[in-house]
Design a protein around this motif. Structure first.
Motif, short mmCIF file in Angstrom:
data_model
loop_
_atom_site.label_atom_id
_atom_site.label_comp_id
_atom_site.label_asym_id
_atom_site.label_seq_id
_atom_site.Cartn_x
_atom_site.Cartn_y
_atom_site.Cartn_z
N LYS A 230 0.83 -1.21 0.00
CA LYS A 230 0.00 0.00 0.00
C LYS A 230 0.86 1.26 0.00
O LYS A 230 0.48 2.29 -0.54
CB LYS A 230 -0.94 0.00 1.21
CG LYS A 230 -2.11 -0.93 1.03
CD LYS A 230 -3.10 -0.82 2.16
CE LYS A 230 -4.35 -1.65 1.84
NZ LYS A 230 -5.28 -1.67 2.99
N LEU A 233 2.01 3.40 -3.25
CA LEU A 233 1.27 4.52 -3.83
C LEU A 233 1.50 5.75 -2.97
O LEU A 233 1.76 5.64 -1.78
CB LEU A 233 -0.22 4.20 -3.86
CG LEU A 233 -0.68 3.21 -4.92
CD1 LEU A 233 -2.19 3.26 -5.03
CD2 LEU A 233 -0.05 3.48 -6.27
N LYS A 243 -9.69 8.62 1.07
CA LYS A 243 -9.83 7.29 0.51
C LYS A 243 -8.47 6.59 0.52
O LYS A 243 -7.53 7.06 -0.12
CB LYS A 243 -10.35 7.39 -0.93
CG LYS A 243 -10.67 6.04 -1.55
CD LYS A 243 -11.32 6.22 -2.91
CE LYS A 243 -11.67 4.89 -3.53
NZ LYS A 243 -10.50 4.07 -3.84
N PRO A 245 -5.92 3.71 -0.53
CA PRO A 245 -5.85 2.82 -1.69
C PRO A 245 -6.09 1.37 -1.25
O PRO A 245 -5.57 0.96 -0.23
CB PRO A 245 -4.42 3.00 -2.20
CG PRO A 245 -3.65 3.51 -1.04
CD PRO A 245 -4.61 4.31 -0.21
N SER A 246 -6.89 0.69 -2.00
CA SER A 246 -7.08 -0.74 -1.71
C SER A 246 -5.97 -1.50 -2.45
O SER A 246 -5.27 -0.94 -3.28
CB SER A 246 -8.44 -1.22 -2.20
OG SER A 246 -8.43 -1.25 -3.61
N GLU A 248 -6.37 -3.46 -4.66
CA GLU A 248 -6.73 -3.45 -6.08
C GLU A 248 -6.08 -2.26 -6.80
O GLU A 248 -5.55 -2.39 -7.90
CB GLU A 248 -8.25 -3.38 -6.20
CG GLU A 248 -8.76 -3.75 -7.57
CD GLU A 248 -10.25 -4.06 -7.54
OE1 GLU A 248 -10.82 -4.18 -8.61
OE2 GLU A 248 -10.82 -4.17 -6.44
N ASP A 249 -6.12 -1.07 -6.12
CA ASP A 249 -5.49 0.11 -6.72
C ASP A 249 -3.99 -0.14 -6.93
O ASP A 249 -3.43 0.17 -7.97
CB ASP A 249 -5.66 1.33 -5.81
CG ASP A 249 -7.14 1.63 -5.58
OD1 ASP A 249 -7.48 2.06 -4.47
OD2 ASP A 249 -7.93 1.40 -6.52
N VAL A 250 -3.39 -0.73 -5.88
CA VAL A 250 -1.95 -0.99 -5.94
C VAL A 250 -1.64 -1.91 -7.10
O VAL A 250 -0.73 -1.67 -7.90
CB VAL A 250 -1.47 -1.65 -4.62
CG1 VAL A 250 0.01 -1.94 -4.70
CG2 VAL A 250 -1.80 -0.77 -3.43
N ALA A 253 -1.96 -0.23 -10.43
CA ALA A 253 -0.92 0.79 -10.60
C ALA A 253 0.41 0.15 -10.97
O ALA A 253 1.06 0.55 -11.93
CB ALA A 253 -0.79 1.61 -9.31
#
Lengths: 262, 253
Positions: A230, A233, A243, A245-246, A248-250, A253
């Motif tokens: 995490k 990011l 918000k 980052p989950s 999923e975002d990581v 990315a």
């Protein structure tokens, strides 16, 4: 003997360096490196075709690598395959159970093949632990997907192998069955077993794993704890809504970055 | 590892045998086609075939037994193919067990299943009036030859069982083997066949095996036929085993 003892108890449970594997022209693994600490749950995360199953097949002595070094429980998977097989259990992508036998018969069979005393008692104990006692006498063909997977994992526990591979343990299961399987995996880790699981579900890795590696296009592009991942990011910016980052975002990315570099 | 071979093979054979006993239909279907052929040949065609003083059911039973074996091994390939496709095979391969035990379990099960089918076929033949003057030793010799032939064909069946891409591919190879007894001395004396066909019929394995079993059943001296028959069976067995073993090693490494 002394050497053997030391190699089998010291160091990480799984050590992979520079692993390469190609199927004809297709380079599935292009130098994979990772380590799994003893007693931890390690998730290998990646999309379909990323090479997760290939890694598991090499580590469980079903497939030979083209290059690189892989050790399980201190044993080289190529040179000491028999010792590796003593140290592991594999729960493959498709439930590795015998449909025609009953659940109990499946467990008794594996206990016999592991040359355990009192295979019947071992089977009954596992049926109880995985809430399958009532279904134990029924043919596996009548089981639900979740029950089949639980039986599958129970079979992998027989003989207490120090390392267990779970290849996409919840693919194709409904949400309820997934939670059943997650509980079973957590139960494993509590007993000190090292678990390497592959998954394409980000929340599964987030739920279960002590450490997560993302396998993308034949390479590990990120490897760390959830917190470390995490941190890759930029910290969340406080605007009107905060918000975090989950995973999923990581994932998208880092996967996106690697894709652009190639 | 070698010490575990017998124990592991026994456990795995117990498993595949249960597959057979829980789908008894496979044994029955194995026996039904040869029995139907037997009825057809004895009661429809048989009257037109001159086998001298030998009753036709006695004459053709050896050939029917070989057809039973050839159709039985289709299920051997089928069972092996199904195993290869399911995750259980990979589980066994990743376990510390004698790896060849997995294959031997299928081979032993094949022999057991085919033996039961053979008994069924012989039972029906007895009802149809088959009688034999064979003594205990003759019957043992018949059983021995059938066992050797079953073992040889079973190892042939292992190859498509391991390599087939589809279910039809796994069992389809047995059709030519089922057909082979028709171009032999099994149903019609070879003397009635035209030159090239007769040459083929008299020099293919089935004829020597059929003639040997027929002579054993009638209490006749088997002559040199038995050695030709045993030679064919042993030769097929050795080559099929070597090829199957090679295929298996390639598959699991």
């Amino acid at each position: 003997m002394l050497v053997r003892m030391s190699t089998s108890t010291a160091g990480p449970a799984i050590q992979v360096r520079g692993l390469e594997k190609s199927y004809k022209e297709l380079r599935v693994l292009r130098g994979v490196d990772f380590e799994v600490a003893r007693g931890s749950i390690f998730a290998l995360l990646g999309s379909n075709g990323a090479g997760k199953t290939t890694v598991v097949r090499i580590l469980s002595t079903l497939l030979r690598a083209d290059a690189g070094d892989a050790r399980v429980n201190g044993f080289d998977v190529g040179a000491r395959a028999a010792d590796v097989r003593e140290s592991i259990s594999l729960t493959g992508q498709f439930a590795a159970v015998d449909e025609i036998l009953s659940g109990r018969e499946n467990l008794v069979m594996i206990a016999r093949l592991r040359h355990l005393r009192e295979p019947g008692a071992v089977a009954d104990d596992l049926l109880r632990r995985f809430s399958l006692t009532e279904a134990g006498g029924r043919r596996v063909a009548t089981y639900s997907g979740g029950m089949r997977r639980r039986l599958d994992i129970a079979m992998s526990l027989i003989g207490n192998p120090p390392v267990i591979f779970l290849d996409e343990p919840t693919t194709g299961l409904d949400p309820e069955a997934r939670i059943e399987v997650w509980d079973a995996v957590k139960e494993l880790a509590r007993g000190g077993t090292t678990v390497l699981l592959t998954t394409q579900y980000l929340d599964e890795a987030e739920q279960l794993a002590d450490r997560i590696a993302i396998l993308h296009r034949g390479r590990i592009i990120v490897d760390g704890t959830l917190a470390e991942l995490k941190r890759l990011l930029p910290p969340a910016e406080v605007e009107y809504v905060e918000k975090q980052p989950s995973l999923e975002d990581v994932y998208f990315a880092v996967v996106g970055d690697a894709a652009e570099k190639e | 590892m070698a010490t575990h071979f017998l124990a592991d093979t026994a456990v795995l054979t117990g498993r595949t045998l249960r597959h057979v006993t829980r789908s008894v239909d496979t044994i029955v279907t194995t026996a039904v086609t040869p029995i139907a052929m037997m009825l057809l040949f004895v009661y429809v065609f048989g009257g037109a075939i001159d086998t001298g003083t030998v009753p036709y059911v006695n004459y053709m039973l050896p050939g029917i037994l070989l057809i039973t074996i050839a159709s039985g091994i289709a299920y051997t390939a089928f069972r092996l193919f199904t195993d290869m496709r399911s995750g259980i095979f990979e589980r066994f391969q990743s376990m510390p067990i004698a790896r060849s035990g997995v294959l031997w379990a299928h081979v032993l099960t094949s022999i057991a299943a085919i033996a039961i089918s053979l008994v069924l076929v012989v039972g029906v033949a007895l009802l149809m009036g088959f009688r034999s003057g064979a003594g205990v030793l003759d019957w043992l010799a018949v059983a021995g030859i059938l066992l050797l032939f079953t073992l040889a064909l079973t190892w042939i069946a292992v190859i498509p069982g391991l390599t087939a891409k589809t279910l039809d591919g796994a069992s389809g190879f047995s059709y030519p083997l089922i057909f082979l007894p028709f171009i032999s001395s099994a149903f019609v004396p070879t003397a009635s066949m035209p030159g090239p066909v007769r040459f083929f019929a008299e020099h293919q394995p089935v004829t020597s095996i059929v003639d040997t079993i027929r002579n054993l059943f009638t209490g006749q001296p088997v002559g040199g036929d038995i050695w030709v028959a045993l030679g064919w069976c042993a030769g097929i067995l050795v080559i099929a085993y070597a090829l199957a073993d090679l295929t298996y090693r390639r598959q699991i490494s």
